[in-house]
Design a protein around this motif. Sequence first.
Motif, short mmCIF file in Angstrom:
data_model
loop_
_atom_site.label_atom_id
_atom_site.label_comp_id
_atom_site.label_asym_id
_atom_site.label_seq_id
_atom_site.Cartn_x
_atom_site.Cartn_y
_atom_site.Cartn_z
N VAL A 239 0.84 -1.20 0.00
CA VAL A 239 0.00 0.00 0.00
C VAL A 239 0.87 1.25 0.00
CG1 VAL A 239 -1.66 1.31 1.36
CG2 VAL A 239 -1.98 -1.13 1.06
N SER A 240 1.97 1.23 0.79
CA SER A 240 2.78 2.46 0.84
C SER A 240 3.60 2.63 -0.43
CB SER A 240 3.62 2.51 2.12
OG SER A 240 4.83 1.84 1.94
N VAL A 241 3.96 1.52 -1.10
CA VAL A 241 4.59 1.64 -2.43
C VAL A 241 3.62 2.34 -3.39
CG1 VAL A 241 5.25 0.32 -4.48
CG2 VAL A 241 6.16 -0.31 -2.27
N ALA A 242 2.35 1.91 -3.33
CA ALA A 242 1.35 2.50 -4.21
C ALA A 242 1.19 3.99 -3.92
CB ALA A 242 0.02 1.77 -4.06
N ALA A 243 1.09 4.33 -2.61
CA ALA A 243 0.91 5.74 -2.25
C ALA A 243 2.11 6.56 -2.69
CB ALA A 243 0.70 5.86 -0.74
N THR A 244 3.33 5.98 -2.52
CA THR A 244 4.54 6.70 -2.94
C THR A 244 4.53 6.93 -4.44
OG1 THR A 244 5.70 5.60 -1.15
CG2 THR A 244 7.05 6.67 -2.80
N ALA A 245 4.14 5.89 -5.19
CA ALA A 245 4.10 6.04 -6.65
C ALA A 245 3.13 7.13 -7.05
CB ALA A 245 3.69 4.71 -7.29
N LEU A 246 1.98 7.18 -6.38
CA LEU A 246 0.99 8.21 -6.68
C LEU A 246 1.56 9.59 -6.40
CD1 LEU A 246 -1.82 9.11 -7.45
CD2 LEU A 246 -2.61 8.54 -5.18
N ALA A 247 2.20 9.72 -5.22
CA ALA A 247 2.76 11.02 -4.85
C ALA A 247 3.83 11.45 -5.85
CB ALA A 247 3.34 10.95 -3.44
#
Lengths: 484, 214, 100
Positions: free
Chosen positions: C70-78
Amino acid sequence: MTEFFDPLAWLILLPLFWASGAFLLGPTRGARLAIVGVAAQLWLAIDLAVKVGDGGTAIRHAVGGWGAPLGIDLIADGLAAAMLLLTHMVALPLLLYARGYFAADASVARYFWPLSGFLLAGLNALFLAADLFNLYVTLEIVGLAAVGLVAAGGNATQIAAGLRYLFATLIGSGMYLLGVALIYGAYGTVSIATLTPLINASAASAVWIAAALMLLGLMLKTALFPFHYWLPPAHGGAPAPVSALLSALVVKASFYLILRLWLGPFAPLTGTIAWLPALLGSAAILWGSWQAIRAVRLKMLVAYSTIAQLGYLFLIFPLLGPDGLALQAGGMQVVAHGLAKAAMFAAAGAMIHVTGRDAVADVAGVASRMPVSLFAFALAGVTLMGLPPSGGFLAKWLLIDAALTQGQWWLVAVIIAGGLLAAIYVFRVLRQAFLVPAQGERRHLSHRAPPLLEWTAFTLAAASVLLGLRGVDLLRLLAVGSGP
Amino acid sequence: MKRAAIIIFAALFAFVLIVAMLELSALPSPKVNLPAAVAANMAASGVEHPVTAVLLNFRGYDTLLEIAVLLLVLLVVLAVSPREGKAPAASHEPVLQVLARVAVPVMLLAAVYLLWAGAHRPGGAFQAGAVLGAAAVLLHLAGLLPGWNAPRLFMRAGLAGGFLVFLVVASALLANGALLHFPPEFAGALILLIEAGLTVSLGLILAGLFLFLA
Amino acid sequence: MSTGLIFAGTGAILFAMGVAGVMLLAHLLRRILAFNLMGSGAFLILIGLAQRAGLVDPVPQAMVLTGIVVSVAATALALALTRRLHKLTGAYTLPATRDD
């Protein structure tokens, strides 16, 4: 053992299926698939509400067949069923609205349909979740999908609003996650049903820290004053259908979770500080209304009104008692504001669509050209002001009733003041709409709004007012399996 | 002023948290004993590694939603990424290219191994997918693979395929009584099917998060 | 003091540093790194606290794997939004908000 067409499971699976399907179809397609999917979900949500309401008990689904605490449970009680019903009652008209709104230029909303599918799946999963870690994952789906919908338009304002929103939502869920880690460390489980009997007032200080972190993180996500800074740019800057989804549903999801935790596992810890959310809520009502009164842009006015209306939800915390009155008031306010705010953003979007400008001053002349949209805006305003027979009236009436019963006079004063302030910002728009535009401005009103936009906004507004007449059924549903 | 206040507050918070955790560690172990419950149900889980059993069976629903998070973030990346005019591959360093040509086949092999190993030791779909994604990024950095344009149907099917396989299995198992309710005798095969699908899709998604923006 | 607690204590420090970083740093890339620090802190506490009896608990390990994704995904979005913002405005900081 449950039947194959269990509404609990399909309310989560169905949006995931049509979201993936819409993605396969392509960047600007999938509208029809999404609308059919949400119509089916609405039917499932009604089915679930009837089952919960008639059965009088919560319905459970043990995912994987293991059961908590080893597995993850889904639970639908009255509050969850009401939230699911609201979600789909708002989502179906809004998706029809979005189809009309994006018809002219589909490229501004690339992947809108699959993203809204993921958002709805996340919301449904959140309302049904009964496991603190699973709730973290659903919170992230809702938060990231909402940020995505804000940013997907792709202009610099929207990207900046999306980033600001993203950091707010990530700090919020980070705090929530740290709380979950501490809870697991203290009790060895994250199942809410297992935890609730274990937590008491003599809990270790790590548990108190966990509760504080989780509730604060969720308040940040709910944009409770003074954590509201991210909401106006995000809700005011997104395309109208997105603003409506966000204001009507997404902020309510984290509020729902605060209420769940407050009444459930953290009930023994929160007794002495219940005045704090009510104080912040009062500040939100006054500050949000004041900002709405002096907002220059129409959608900013509606966004600040959301901050004010969210404040009412936090007034219930010192009033929560065994009679369940305050909980019913909160549930009613969530549903009434959800419908009214969706209507208001939809009507504002239609007006901006036609005038091509977004300042409050530019709605001059709208009354004669777009009576339906203006009427929808006014009806939604009736709910926000809390005039009878609207759902907003019923919510505020119940709230005042609960406050009087417990002698909390200051809350009554805040509620009445909030209604008057709402009247000022609603009438500010209505007054402007009846003015005759200046000569040079007339050309902006050259084309008419698509009827689809006007009438979906009107349907939502009418529902928010008529809700007051069917309020008894909703209150009965909210009473199922709730209370301390 | 604000800066100093935030730093002091953060330091104070870390201190209080550490003290609270020390206090917690002095208390007896919690009554709920999930490791024991996991161990008792390992035989019915279809795999031999406890973390994989939790990830795909006991708490498989979390994993399903986690893949949804990745897919939806990829959608946002596609929605905001520039639509055409991809930059040509970045570098033409001969040394890097030779290295990449040697490394990538080994990485593919490692990904297959990680997928297969997940059933009984650390490994699994996400790790395998991460290696696949890294291989694609390496090829791009070495100048052997151009950035990706907006995905066509075939690519979109690859990106969403793993998630769809997972979703179809999860809902088909409703016929067995509950979402993701694996019958013990087929659990191993179904989990391998899901993990294989996820490996390919996760590899594409993770590579895509980089290459669609390149 | 067990190794689990050393992990958890480190996690507490990382989390506090991360939160302060997200609030204080204006450069978006640094802010994204600070957010990742915050996430790592929470993961360390989840793993560290759970194994204070010295036994390995697979449940928090699986949760952390989910959390990492989930945090990989959030980082990619950011990162994607930051890149887009940079392309549109030329800046790596958020523009100041107008108060309207």
